[in-house]
Design an enzyme around this catalytic site. Structure first.
Site, mmCIF file in Angstrom:
data_model
loop_
_atom_site.group_PDB
_atom_site.id
_atom_site.type_symbol
_atom_site.label_atom_id
_atom_site.label_comp_id
_atom_site.label_asym_id
_atom_site.label_seq_id
_atom_site.Cartn_x
_atom_site.Cartn_y
_atom_site.Cartn_z
ATOM 1 C CG HIS A 71 56.166 36.705 10.614
ATOM 2 N ND1 HIS A 71 55.348 37.435 10.038
ATOM 3 C CD2 HIS A 71 57.208 38.153 9.654
ATOM 4 C CE1 HIS A 71 55.077 38.748 9.353
ATOM 5 N NE2 HIS A 71 56.170 39.148 9.207
ATOM 6 C CG HIS B 56 54.203 41.869 6.157
ATOM 7 N ND1 HIS B 56 54.735 41.328 5.720
ATOM 8 C CD2 HIS B 56 54.656 41.392 7.102
ATOM 9 C CE1 HIS B 56 55.785 40.377 5.391
ATOM 10 N NE2 HIS B 56 56.056 41.340 6.718
#
Lengths: 324, 324
Positions: free
Chosen positions: A54, A214
């Site tokens: 991320h 995700h």
């Protein structure tokens, strides 16, 4: 799949080596990223963390005015309690430590365990759950934590820098979460280094509304549409959950593989939408901040500001990913 | 192809609307991006520009300590002389204007024409040609201008901010170009909004060495390799042209579609390479700065610093894309 890495197993470690080489303000030890100048006596310490993939979240937000430490897990995998315990003890300057935890089951469990096991350190915890797309999801009981994490880290970090006590830093962190909402749209799937192929199939004609960071499924799959319509879809979801009014902090965030030019196109539409509701974009961010590897798409995060939150947002910050 | 846009024809205009909405420090008029607080009397004005699709270059580098104006053309298309003339006249504070021009035939011609037609304004010009990959290319006589453009804009911008005369600002800009070298590697092609399909075919097994920022062919097509080998290939090309020694400014730049995590993996290898040659990474940048739409891949740019250049690099800057 082509990725710039030496081996799938070493990608997190190798990337951290690069961070250490690029940023002398950071110190990296046992897969924890610290401010090189910490801990500061009397200052509340801020620790966050979560799966890697991320970036710049979270390690890129370690520095003056934001986090004291970040615990990166493997790709899309929670950090282990040992990392979090180590970080918690290391950043404690005697004023206690705030854990900023995105609401994913693994993160929540491991941060809770670490808080219990970090004896002698007073720990408070804030859960970030800003994503309005789904109520429960693949890895979550309750809403997922996404873009608002950056807002929480920045604003709580600024208050901690002023010397506020742990209870106040935790309270402002919770307030930012309560005032923030997010919604994301994916144009493509991400591809994890280990899997080597897209996490999900998305036809060339469709987009996924309410995507998770995700690649978790969202609300619906619909035909690709102009930026104006996609922005309105995201903003309708946000506005439907927390009506837009007053001064807003607005982030249009890229998912990792989307060019900045396209994010500005989306931001123009988001700003026009906000104006159409009689609210005001008072502060903004446009760029890749809370990403999902190479996924193409965007998310929008909105926070209702007040004078205090605006002042804390504007306060100086000096991290690799956010600096002013 | 899925892109976040309303229409291929309006993408540049729409993105500029987003920039204007996101950055109150900018003023955008007739497709020219200005500092809202300019021109400053007695300060040399800096103007750059080029095709769009390389964001944040150039418009994202308008602000204190860097550019006074940027002229974005259509995607991968030179700005027209009228834009450049308008910008040149508008930023002149009586001390003259420096044109920073990437070495592409269209840009060179249009900036030259604008310099002639911007009567009453003293104009100096610097050509950026740092890319060692090819001698002449699809759009170039001589080497292409790529990553060093950012270095030139930052360092010349800092000197202009100090009040130096035009000749000195132009001289330092040329010095930075002479001391800088770049090399890029593509994992995928970019896709322009109008074409809607990849500019070139690149098999899943191969990479393009020495790629240009518009997808121009490079030196060779070779099998995909680990990050360490790709970094060494790029650095061998740079080092072969300008031996690495002393203190270096090193940028590992993403081409637009590459996640930050992978760029840090590459940076770790580049830093190790530099150390292996007995030189030192004194300053660095890792991120998406000089992009090629959604292309995956990276470029590395190295500049040999001295004390003056280091001081100017470190000087405060406040632009959407670079801020410290």
């Amino acid at each position: 799949m082509k990725k710039l890495l030496n081996a799938a197993d070493s990608v997190v470690e190798d990337a951290l080596k690069g961070m250490a080489a690029a940023h002398p303000t950071l110190r990296i030890r046992d897969q924890v990223v610290y401010r090189a100048d910490g801990p500061r006596q009397g200052k509340v310490g801020l620790v966050s963390g979560g799966g890697s993939g991320h970036e710049p979240l979270h390690a890129g937000f370690v520095g003056y005015g934001m986090l004291d430490a970040a615990c990166p897990g493997e790709i899309f995998t929670s950090p282990v309690p040992d990392q979090i315990i180590e970080a918690t003890k290391a950043v404690d300057g005697g004023a206690g430590v705030l854990h900023i935890v995105k609401n994913y089951t693994g993160d929540v469990l491991n941060f809770e365990m670490a808080a219990e096991l970090a004896e002698d350190v007073e720990v408070a915890s804030v859960l970030v759950d800003d994503d309005v797309a789904v109520q429960d999801s693949l890895y979550t009981a309750g809403r997922r934590g996404t873009g608002a994490t950056l807002f929480v880290e920045k604003i709580a970090g600024a208050l901690a820098e002023e010397g506020a006590p742990l209870a106040d830093v935790a309270a402002v962190a919770r307030e930012v979460d309560e005032r923030s909402r997010s919604f994301g749209i994916a144009l493509t799937s991400c591809t994890t280094p280990h899997a080597g192929k897209p996490t999900f199939d998305l036809p060339e004609t469709d987009v996924e509304l309410g995507i998770g960071i995700h690649g978790e499924p969202g609300r619906a799959r619909v035909p690709m549409a102009p930026a104006r319509e996609l922005a309105a879809t995201a903003m309708d979801a946000v506005h439907g959950d927390l009506p837009l009014r007053g001064d807003l902090l607005v982030m249009v965030n890229g998912m990792g593989g989307t060019p900045l030019m396209e994010l500005y196109v989306v931001f123009a539409e988001v700003a026009a939408y906000v104006e159409g509701k009689g609210a005001r974009v008072s502060r903004s961010l446009v760029g890749n901040y809370v990403t999902s590897l190479d996924m193409q798409g965007f998310s929008v995060t909105v926070c209702r500001l007040d004078d205090t939150l605006t002042r804390l947002w504007d306060a100086p910050v000096d991290t690799p990913g956010l600096r002013w």
